[in-house]
Design a protein around this motif. Structure first.
Motif, PDB file in Angstrom:
ATOM      1  N   LYS A 113       0.846  -1.196   0.000  1.00  0.00           N
ATOM      2  CA  LYS A 113       0.000   0.000   0.000  1.00  0.00           C
ATOM      3  C   LYS A 113       0.873   1.234   0.000  1.00  0.00           C
ATOM      4  CE  LYS A 113      -3.581   2.486   2.552  1.00  0.00           C
ATOM      5  NZ  LYS A 113      -4.571   2.432   3.655  1.00  0.00           N
ATOM      6  N   HIS A 139       0.678   4.929   0.791  1.00  0.00           N
ATOM      7  CA  HIS A 139      -0.226   5.784   1.545  1.00  0.00           C
ATOM      8  C   HIS A 139      -0.338   7.163   0.903  1.00  0.00           C
ATOM      9  CE1 HIS A 139      -0.550   2.986   5.043  1.00  0.00           C
ATOM     10  NE2 HIS A 139       0.559   2.528   4.480  1.00  0.00           N
ATOM     11  N   LEU A 180       1.435   1.370  12.850  1.00  0.00           N
ATOM     12  CA  LEU A 180       1.907   0.044  12.453  1.00  0.00           C
ATOM     13  C   LEU A 180       2.302  -0.776  13.677  1.00  0.00           C
ATOM     14  CD1 LEU A 180       4.192   0.998   9.418  1.00  0.00           C
ATOM     15  CD2 LEU A 180       1.925  -0.042   9.316  1.00  0.00           C
ATOM     16  N   PRO A 189       1.150  -5.981  10.019  1.00  0.00           N
ATOM     17  CA  PRO A 189       1.969  -5.704   8.835  1.00  0.00           C
ATOM     18  C   PRO A 189       3.112  -6.694   8.700  1.00  0.00           C
ATOM     19  CG  PRO A 189       2.491  -4.154  10.590  1.00  0.00           C
ATOM     20  CD  PRO A 189       1.311  -4.958  11.070  1.00  0.00           C
ATOM     21  N   THR A 221       6.081  -5.717   7.627  1.00  0.00           N
ATOM     22  CA  THR A 221       7.285  -4.979   8.004  1.00  0.00           C
ATOM     23  C   THR A 221       6.924  -3.939   9.046  1.00  0.00           C
ATOM     24  OG1 THR A 221       6.913  -3.505   6.119  1.00  0.00           O
ATOM     25  CG2 THR A 221       8.476  -5.303   5.804  1.00  0.00           C
ATOM     26  N   PRO A 234       7.586   1.812   7.398  1.00  0.00           N
ATOM     27  CA  PRO A 234       7.259   2.069   5.994  1.00  0.00           C
ATOM     28  C   PRO A 234       8.504   2.340   5.161  1.00  0.00           C
ATOM     29  CG  PRO A 234       6.759   3.985   7.346  1.00  0.00           C
ATOM     30  CD  PRO A 234       7.179   2.897   8.288  1.00  0.00           C
ATOM     31  N   THR A 261       3.742   0.433   2.796  1.00  0.00           N
ATOM     32  CA  THR A 261       3.734  -0.628   3.796  1.00  0.00           C
ATOM     33  C   THR A 261       3.335  -1.940   3.124  1.00  0.00           C
ATOM     34  OG1 THR A 261       1.458  -0.001   4.397  1.00  0.00           O
ATOM     35  CG2 THR A 261       3.248   0.870   5.754  1.00  0.00           C
ATOM     36  N   TRP A 278       1.665  -5.977   3.649  1.00  0.00           N
ATOM     37  CA  TRP A 278       0.684  -6.682   4.474  1.00  0.00           C
ATOM     38  C   TRP A 278       0.400  -8.055   3.894  1.00  0.00           C
ATOM     39  CZ3 TRP A 278      -1.065  -3.708   8.578  1.00  0.00           C
ATOM     40  CH2 TRP A 278      -0.776  -2.333   8.490  1.00  0.00           C
ATOM     41  N   ILE A 335      -8.554  -3.905   9.029  1.00  0.00           N
ATOM     42  CA  ILE A 335      -7.417  -3.396   8.268  1.00  0.00           C
ATOM     43  C   ILE A 335      -7.478  -1.874   8.206  1.00  0.00           C
ATOM     44  CG2 ILE A 335      -7.259  -5.479   6.857  1.00  0.00           C
ATOM     45  CD1 ILE A 335      -8.577  -3.848   4.559  1.00  0.00           C
TER      46      ILE A 335
END
Length: 293
Positions: A46, A48, A61, A74, A76, A79, A88, A90, A194
């Motif tokens: 994603k 952002h 996160l 997530p 990771t 970001p 990020t 997921w 989410i």
């Protein structure tokens, strides 16, 4: 490379860190100014919204990783910058099927929300962004005449300052900030919430506001509203403050979400050069009733 091309490349590498990328297709799940979302195999990337500050996203996160039984965790912890955006990663979850309303997981939504509201984040969080997003929707109406704007503005002006994003929210707890059925996905471990972009602390009743507004506008059948509300109460959700009548806690926030929805509907119909459809008319009409009451 474009953002979408580069995002796809990064996602394929993230999905297969120890092997060549598989031949499975990469799908674009969303490509809007505020978010670009891509899926490859069992992973999702994603990008952002432009200008998303890392100091706001990182603790969100961290909270998702801390509450994996409620929020999708997530892949990771931090970001990744890409094309002046933060990205990020997921795990993929199956979204709610919009074409199967009878199977909508209202009980899961209510129970997960109650558990989130009772949870303690692992550290400080920014304020929940719901009122700020509602304010932005109303601001976008400025300078563009439309016959439906007047009742929406009047309804907005009758809200308390905190609900318009003009004053700090009253003290509260952990909130999702933008709860609707599109914010649930099914994983191997069950349903999860989410989208942590609006996660924070504040008035928890805001998370019930969208279904409450839909119900009040006649857009959500009573049985679905009661399934959601009953599941939230049965899981000891605190947002209603022990009131027998839920509207003692929900009236202001449901009005705020009705105005936000109406403002977005007007902006969308104007951008598409068309009249308001039946659903959009319903929320605008609700603003008219709210501004007259």
């Amino acid at each position: 490379m474009t953002l979408l091309t580069d995002l796809t490349f990064r996602l394929r590498a993230r999905a297969h860190p120890d092997a060549p990328p598989c031949a499975c297709p990469t799908r674009t799940l969303a490509d809007r100014p505020d978010a670009t979302v891509v899926r490859h195999a069992g992973a999702v990337a994603k990008a952002h919204a432009p200008g998303t500050p890392p100091e706001g996203l990182v603790p969100r996160l961290r909270t998702a990783a801390h509450l994996p039984e409620i929020l999708l965790a997530p892949l990771t912890a931090t970001p990744v910058p890409l094309h002046d955006r933060l990205v990020t990663f997921w795990p993929y979850g199956t979204p709610v099927d919009p074409d199967a309303p009878d199977e909508a997981p209202w009980e899961a939504a209510g129970a997960l929300l109650a558990r989130l509201h009772r949870a303690t984040p692992p550290g400080p969080l920014p304020p929940m962004r719901g009122p700020a997003k509602a304010a932005r929707a109303v601001v976008r109406l400025e300078g563009r005449p439309h016959p439906a704007i007047a009742p929406v503005r009047r309804a907005w002006e009758r809200l308390p300052a905190w609900a318009r994003g003009e004053a700090p929210m009253p003290d509260g707890g952990l909130c999702h900030g933008d709860l609707h059925l599109g914010q649930l996905v099914r994983t191997a471990d069950g349903w999860r919430l989410i989208d942590v972009d609006d996660l924070g602390t504040g008035v928890q009743a805001w998370d019930l506001a969208r279904p409450a507004a839909w119900y009040a506008c006649g857009l959500l059948p009573p049985e679905e509203w009661h399934r959601f509300l009953t599941a939230y109460r049965d899981a000891d959700g605190p947002a209603l403050g022990g009131h027998t009548d839920p509207w003692a806690a929900l009236d202001v926030v449901a009005r705020a979400l009705t105005v936000q929805t109406a403002a977005r509907a007007i902006a969308k119909s104007r951008a598409e050069g068309r009249a308001l459809d039946e659903v959009e008319e319903a929320v605008v009409d609700a603003c008219g009733r709210m501004s007259a009451s």
